[in-house]
Motif scaffolding. Structure first.
Motif, PDB file in Angstrom:
ATOM      1  N   PRO A   6       0.842  -1.192   0.000  1.00 36.04           N
ATOM      2  CA  PRO A   6       0.000   0.000   0.000  1.00 36.04           C
ATOM      3  C   PRO A   6       0.879   1.244   0.000  1.00 36.04           C
ATOM      4  CG  PRO A   6      -0.163  -1.210   2.102  1.00 36.04           C
ATOM      5  CD  PRO A   6       0.832  -1.918   1.261  1.00 36.04           C
ATOM      6  N   TRP A   7       0.572   2.166  -0.874  1.00 37.68           N
ATOM      7  CA  TRP A   7       1.340   3.415  -0.942  1.00 37.68           C
ATOM      8  C   TRP A   7       0.395   4.562  -1.244  1.00 37.68           C
ATOM      9  CZ3 TRP A   7       5.517   4.868   1.219  1.00 37.68           C
ATOM     10  CH2 TRP A   7       6.162   6.048   0.827  1.00 37.68           C
ATOM     11  N   LYS A   8      -0.187   5.107  -0.166  1.00 35.44           N
ATOM     12  CA  LYS A   8      -1.104   6.249  -0.265  1.00 35.44           C
ATOM     13  C   LYS A   8      -2.327   5.868  -1.096  1.00 35.44           C
ATOM     14  CE  LYS A   8       3.014   8.918   0.521  1.00 35.44           C
ATOM     15  NZ  LYS A   8       4.096   9.713  -0.018  1.00 35.44           N
ATOM     16  N   ASP A   9      -2.509   6.494  -2.270  1.00 35.24           N
ATOM     17  CA  ASP A   9      -3.695   6.189  -3.084  1.00 35.24           C
ATOM     18  C   ASP A   9      -3.563   4.880  -3.856  1.00 35.24           C
ATOM     19  OD1 ASP A   9      -4.819   8.573  -2.281  1.00 35.24           O
ATOM     20  OD2 ASP A   9      -4.060   9.692  -4.005  1.00 35.24           O
ATOM     21  N   TYR A  10      -2.374   4.306  -3.835  1.00 36.69           N
ATOM     22  CA  TYR A  10      -2.085   3.128  -4.660  1.00 36.69           C
ATOM     23  C   TYR A  10      -1.968   1.867  -3.816  1.00 36.69           C
ATOM     24  CZ  TYR A  10      -0.989   5.946  -8.804  1.00 36.69           C
ATOM     25  OH  TYR A  10      -1.066   6.786  -9.881  1.00 36.69           O
ATOM     26  N   ILE A  11      -2.176   0.732  -4.480  1.00 37.53           N
ATOM     27  CA  ILE A  11      -1.677  -0.545  -3.981  1.00 37.53           C
ATOM     28  C   ILE A  11      -0.792  -1.098  -5.091  1.00 37.53           C
ATOM     29  CG2 ILE A  11      -2.217  -2.870  -3.167  1.00 37.53           C
ATOM     30  CD1 ILE A  11      -5.029  -1.831  -2.428  1.00 37.53           C
ATOM     31  N   ASN A  45      -0.855 -14.087  -8.434  1.00 34.66           N
ATOM     32  CA  ASN A  45      -1.349 -14.226  -9.808  1.00 34.66           C
ATOM     33  C   ASN A  45      -2.293 -13.093 -10.196  1.00 34.66           C
ATOM     34  OD1 ASN A  45      -3.669 -14.910  -8.406  1.00 34.66           O
ATOM     35  ND2 ASN A  45      -3.766 -17.031  -9.148  1.00 34.66           N
ATOM     36  N   LYS A  46      -2.781 -13.159 -11.439  1.00 31.96           N
ATOM     37  CA  LYS A  46      -3.673 -12.119 -11.957  1.00 31.96           C
ATOM     38  C   LYS A  46      -4.971 -12.056 -11.147  1.00 31.96           C
ATOM     39  CE  LYS A  46      -5.251  -9.250 -15.269  1.00 31.96           C
ATOM     40  NZ  LYS A  46      -6.641  -9.027 -14.859  1.00 31.96           N
ATOM     41  N   ALA A  47      -5.445 -13.209 -10.691  1.00 35.20           N
ATOM     42  CA  ALA A  47      -6.674 -13.223  -9.887  1.00 35.20           C
ATOM     43  C   ALA A  47      -6.501 -12.393  -8.617  1.00 35.20           C
ATOM     44  CB  ALA A  47      -7.049 -14.666  -9.530  1.00 35.20           C
ATOM     45  N   ALA A  48      -5.286 -12.366  -8.076  1.00 35.44           N
ATOM     46  CA  ALA A  48      -5.023 -11.570  -6.868  1.00 35.44           C
ATOM     47  C   ALA A  48      -5.099 -10.079  -7.162  1.00 35.44           C
ATOM     48  CB  ALA A  48      -3.657 -11.920  -6.295  1.00 35.44           C
ATOM     49  N   VAL A  49      -4.579  -9.673  -8.311  1.00 38.59           N
ATOM     50  CA  VAL A  49      -4.632  -8.260  -8.704  1.00 38.59           C
ATOM     51  C   VAL A  49      -6.096  -7.819  -8.823  1.00 38.59           C
ATOM     52  CG1 VAL A  49      -3.979  -6.583 -10.471  1.00 38.59           C
ATOM     53  CG2 VAL A  49      -2.411  -8.451  -9.911  1.00 38.59           C
ATOM     54  N   ASP A  50      -6.913  -8.647  -9.479  1.00 44.99           N
ATOM     55  CA  ASP A  50      -8.339  -8.338  -9.640  1.00 44.99           C
ATOM     56  C   ASP A  50      -9.054  -8.327  -8.288  1.00 44.99           C
ATOM     57  OD1 ASP A  50      -7.823  -8.278 -12.342  1.00 44.99           O
ATOM     58  OD2 ASP A  50      -8.561 -10.323 -12.706  1.00 44.99           O
ATOM     59  N   PHE A  51      -8.708  -9.283  -7.444  1.00 44.33           N
ATOM     60  CA  PHE A  51      -9.325  -9.377  -6.112  1.00 44.33           C
ATOM     61  C   PHE A  51      -9.053  -8.107  -5.296  1.00 44.33           C
ATOM     62  CE2 PHE A  51      -8.635 -10.325  -1.602  1.00 44.33           C
ATOM     63  CZ  PHE A  51      -9.893 -10.791  -1.236  1.00 44.33           C
ATOM     64  N   LEU A  52      -7.808  -7.644  -5.302  1.00 46.66           N
ATOM     65  CA  LEU A  52      -7.458  -6.446  -4.529  1.00 46.66           C
ATOM     66  C   LEU A  52      -8.167  -5.212  -5.084  1.00 46.66           C
ATOM     67  CD1 LEU A  52      -3.670  -7.189  -3.952  1.00 46.66           C
ATOM     68  CD2 LEU A  52      -5.443  -7.067  -2.182  1.00 46.66           C
ATOM     69  N   ALA A  53      -8.288  -5.153  -6.416  1.00 44.93           N
ATOM     70  CA  ALA A  53      -8.997  -4.023  -7.033  1.00 44.93           C
ATOM     71  C   ALA A  53     -10.470  -4.007  -6.619  1.00 44.93           C
ATOM     72  CB  ALA A  53      -8.870  -4.102  -8.549  1.00 44.93           C
ATOM     73  N   ASN A  54     -11.070  -5.185  -6.515  1.00 47.90           N
ATOM     74  CA  ASN A  54     -12.471  -5.272  -6.086  1.00 47.90           C
ATOM     75  C   ASN A  54     -12.629  -5.003  -4.596  1.00 47.90           C
ATOM     76  OD1 ASN A  54     -13.492  -5.917  -8.620  1.00 47.90           O
ATOM     77  ND2 ASN A  54     -13.089  -8.097  -8.372  1.00 47.90           N
ATOM     78  N   GLN A  55     -11.664  -5.463  -3.817  1.00 48.97           N
ATOM     79  CA  GLN A  55     -11.727  -5.329  -2.363  1.00 48.97           C
ATOM     80  C   GLN A  55     -11.525  -3.881  -1.913  1.00 48.97           C
ATOM     81  OE1 GLN A  55     -12.334  -8.185  -0.504  1.00 48.97           O
ATOM     82  NE2 GLN A  55     -12.530  -6.923   1.311  1.00 48.97           N
ATOM     83  N   PHE A  56     -10.682  -3.154  -2.681  1.00 51.08           N
ATOM     84  CA  PHE A  56     -10.352  -1.775  -2.315  1.00 51.08           C
ATOM     85  C   PHE A  56     -10.625  -0.837  -3.503  1.00 51.08           C
ATOM     86  CE2 PHE A  56      -7.682  -4.608   0.231  1.00 51.08           C
ATOM     87  CZ  PHE A  56      -8.001  -4.165   1.510  1.00 51.08           C
ATOM     88  N   PRO A  57     -11.898  -0.634  -3.848  1.00 52.89           N
ATOM     89  CA  PRO A  57     -12.236   0.144  -5.044  1.00 52.89           C
ATOM     90  C   PRO A  57     -11.764   1.588  -4.978  1.00 52.89           C
ATOM     91  CG  PRO A  57     -14.197  -0.298  -3.704  1.00 52.89           C
ATOM     92  CD  PRO A  57     -13.089  -1.119  -3.134  1.00 52.89           C
ATOM     93  N   GLN A  58     -11.518   2.098  -3.758  1.00 53.68           N
ATOM     94  CA  GLN A  58     -11.058   3.483  -3.617  1.00 53.68           C
ATOM     95  C   GLN A  58      -9.573   3.639  -3.935  1.00 53.68           C
ATOM     96  OE1 GLN A  58     -11.416   1.278  -1.279  1.00 53.68           O
ATOM     97  NE2 GLN A  58     -10.278   1.719   0.595  1.00 53.68           N
ATOM     98  N   LYS A  59      -8.874   2.512  -4.106  1.00 52.63           N
ATOM     99  CA  LYS A  59      -7.431   2.540  -4.377  1.00 52.63           C
ATOM    100  C   LYS A  59      -7.145   2.291  -5.856  1.00 52.63           C
ATOM    101  CE  LYS A  59      -5.913   2.750  -0.030  1.00 52.63           C
ATOM    102  NZ  LYS A  59      -5.124   3.878   0.482  1.00 52.63           N
ATOM    103  N   LYS A  60      -6.000   2.799  -6.308  1.00 58.53           N
ATOM    104  CA  LYS A  60      -5.526   2.471  -7.659  1.00 58.53           C
ATOM    105  C   LYS A  60      -4.577   1.291  -7.523  1.00 58.53           C
ATOM    106  CE  LYS A  60      -5.140   7.290  -8.201  1.00 58.53           C
ATOM    107  NZ  LYS A  60      -4.276   8.418  -8.503  1.00 58.53           N
TER     108      LYS A  60
END
Length: 309
Positions: free
Chosen positions: A140-145, A164-179
């Motif tokens: 995690p780095w401020k507005d980013y993950i 894996n790619k599924a993890a990238v998608d999972f984190l994007a869904n879990q933290f929609p406020q983050k880039k």
């Protein structure tokens, strides 16, 4: 209850899980090695001794004590390597994510259940089994993950490919406020100098606006260049392949001003001091033989961001 709070890599640390080297078991058989650097030392007869690793981790614990950080340790399991607590879980904002790790390491998570019990159950997330993720790949780095990953078709062939790619998608869904920004990492099962086991093996933010970086850890040059542009060339300490192998990028920030580093990292430690950092040097070269260092040994739970404005 623990009020988890992790928004970046460097804000003043208040609580952390530090792994343990006690009862870490015999030298693994070569075919059981999780990474090429461990394999190299198993074959060479230079695999680290438990007593040396215990001493190194205690030196780390003493630094935390100096800065009044609350330190939790795993329950010691007999003959289990529990040094790298970053692999088993990680915190983003107020949520702890259970890492989907190599299956035979699940008992390491069970050994921190006394910590997990102090966290609101609604703030603990267990990703679905298709999501492969380890904390060393997540920053995690401020507005980013920032997320290290490997998405090529030969992903299953690499024991060193952990996220894996599924993890990238999972984190994007879990933290929609983050880039969520992902980076393809270079993987090798056999050559430790050509393997970025995790993102923190070739990159880490430090201070408020600086970073340690190794170009060849990244498979896609444009992704490396994005980081150079993001932090600014003048704010980056670029490390060599040998320095990546020594784990130069795997230091640990107790605050924006204080970095814990391996005492043998003379070039890095000099640069850090030139930039105004306080460098707490400790011995960690034996643990480094397992392709993990200071960041890998920690699971930060709470950092202090001051009063909410």
């Amino acid at each position: 209850m623990l009020q988890l709070n992790i928004k970046d890599e460097t804000a003043p640390l208040k609580a952390v899980v530090l792994g343990t080297a006690q009862s870490c078991g015999p030298v693994p058989k070569a075919h059981k090695a999780y990474d090429p650097k461990s394999l190299e030392h198993i074959l060479a007869g230079t695999y680290p001794k438990e007593a040396d690793m215990v001493r190194e981790m205690e030196a780390f614990a003493i630094v935390f004590e100096k800065y009044k950080v609350k330190v939790y340790r795993p329950k010691v399991l007999e003959n289990v390597n529990q040094i790298f607590s970053r692999d088993i879980a990680f915190v983003i904002e107020d949520t702890l994510i259970h890492a989907n790790i190599l299956p035979d390491r699940e008992e390491e998570f069970q050994a921190i259940l006394h910590v997990i019990a102090q966290i609101d159950a609604n703030k603990i997330v267990y990703p679905p089994k298709e999501v492969h993720v380890e904390g060393g790949d997540v920053m995690p780095w401020k507005d980013y993950i920032f997320v290290g990953t490997y998405t090529a078709a030969d992903y299953p062939d690499f024991i060193t490919a952990r996220t894996n790619k599924a993890a990238v998608d999972f984190l994007a869904n879990q933290f929609p406020q983050k880039k969520v920004k992902s980076f393809e990492l270079r993987k090798s099962n056999t050559d430790a100098k050509a393997n970025a086991l995790h993102l923190d093996c070739c990159f880490q933010p430090i201070g408020k606006d600086k970073a340690i970086l190794h170009k060849n850890g990244f498979l896609v040059e444009e992704e490396y260049e994005w980081l150079v542009s993001f932090f600014g060339k003048e704010n980056i300490f670029e490390i060599s392949a040998d320095e990546m192998y020594q784990m130069y990028s795997n230091v640990f920030s107790i605050s924006p001003q204080v970095v814990v580093s391996e005492k043998g990292f003379t070039r890095l430690n000099s640069w850090l001091r030139e930039q105004g950092f306080t460098v707490e040097e400790i011995p960690y070269a034996e643990i480094a033989k397992q392709e993990g260092l200071l960041r890998c040994s920690t699971l930060p739970l709470i950092r202090d961001y001051g009063p909410i404005k």
